[in-house]
Design a protein around this motif. Structure first.
Motif, short mmCIF file in Angstrom:
data_model
loop_
_atom_site.label_atom_id
_atom_site.label_comp_id
_atom_site.label_asym_id
_atom_site.label_seq_id
_atom_site.Cartn_x
_atom_site.Cartn_y
_atom_site.Cartn_z
N VAL A 1 -3.09 1.44 -0.42
CA VAL A 1 -2.40 0.28 -0.99
C VAL A 1 -1.93 0.57 -2.41
CG1 VAL A 1 -2.74 -2.11 -1.74
CG2 VAL A 1 -3.56 -1.39 0.49
N ARG B 1 1.41 2.80 -2.36
CA ARG B 1 2.20 2.26 -1.25
C ARG B 1 3.45 3.08 -0.95
NH1 ARG B 1 3.41 -4.00 -1.51
NH2 ARG B 1 1.22 -3.76 -2.03
N ASP B 2 4.22 3.40 -1.98
CA ASP B 2 5.48 4.12 -1.77
C ASP B 2 5.27 5.56 -1.32
OD1 ASP B 2 6.89 1.87 -2.44
OD2 ASP B 2 7.15 2.44 -4.55
N LEU C 1 1.45 4.75 1.93
CA LEU C 1 1.35 3.68 2.92
C LEU C 1 2.63 3.49 3.73
CD1 LEU C 1 -0.54 1.58 4.11
CD2 LEU C 1 0.25 -0.04 2.38
N THR C 2 3.77 3.43 3.04
CA THR C 2 5.05 3.23 3.74
C THR C 2 5.38 4.41 4.67
OG1 THR C 2 5.85 1.83 1.95
CG2 THR C 2 7.50 2.73 3.46
#
Length: 201
Positions: free
Chosen positions: A36, A39-40, A43-44
């Motif tokens: 988290v 994220r970039d 996670l993405t």
């Protein structure tokens, strides 16, 4: 009941990660927080890769391998010796043998081992499919490469019985002293197997 300090979406992520092998609740929490926070970068792309895997990854109808094509890359490889079939418990074992470049042969994934205590019988494995492959007459050797556990050896004996009557050579992996191993650190079962499987030097 301990009240959650994270939102339901993060809690769901933690619960799903905790179901992965080798990850408990604490490790899953750390992994979820790491994903988290990045994220970039993590996670993405991970979510995208997982969505693509759900859409494209299939089980090979011939050997049971996991690939994006059916039959899999190994089964359609004409440079392989398809007269030799290496029988493994799981896809992870197949991948391990491929990484080791141990043999340029075909494979057959059982999907587990016989285990009456866990309710796993012959019908839960792909032993019938293996017998069907051998019965076609194109297989000259079956190498049983299951783990050296009680369940693995029971499965090996059962497969040998099922393949009796076919003109096929049945072999198994050698058991014994690992490369770089020291005798003092090995268990008695490994030492006994190594002594029984000794070869001319």
């Amino acid at each position: 009941m301990v009240k959650s300090i994270a939102g339901p979406e993060i809690e769901r992520l933690i619960q799903l990660l905790a179901k992965l092998p080798g990850l408990g609740p604490r490790s899953a929490r750390r992994a979820a927080l790491h994903l988290v926070k990045r994220r970039d970068q993590l996670l993405t792309p991970l979510a995208s890769a997982m969505a693509e895997a759900v859409e494209k990854v299939v089980e090979c109808s011939c050997c049971g391998n996991i690939d994006t094509r059916n039959p899999c890359t190994i089964c359609v490889d004409t440079a392989r010796d398809h007269s030799i079939v290496v029988v493994v418990e799981d896809v992870s074992d197949l991948w391990a043998l491929e990484r080791a470049k141990a043999l340029n042969a075909a494979y057959h994934v059982l999907g587990g081992v016989l285990s009456p205590l866990e309710g796993v019988g012959p019908d839960d494995l792909t032993i019938d499919q293996l017998v069907a492959r051998v019965s076609q007459g194109d297989v000259a050797e079956v190498i049983i490469a299951v783990n050296a556990t009680v369940e693995g050896q029971t499965t090996a004996h059962y497969m040998t019985d099922q393949l009796e009557g076919f003109s096929v050579k049945i072999t198994r992996l050698a058991h014994g002293v690992p490369v770089g191993g020291e005798l003092d650190y090995l268990d008695e079962g490994t030492l006994s197997a190594a002594m029984r499987s000794r070869t001319v030097f």
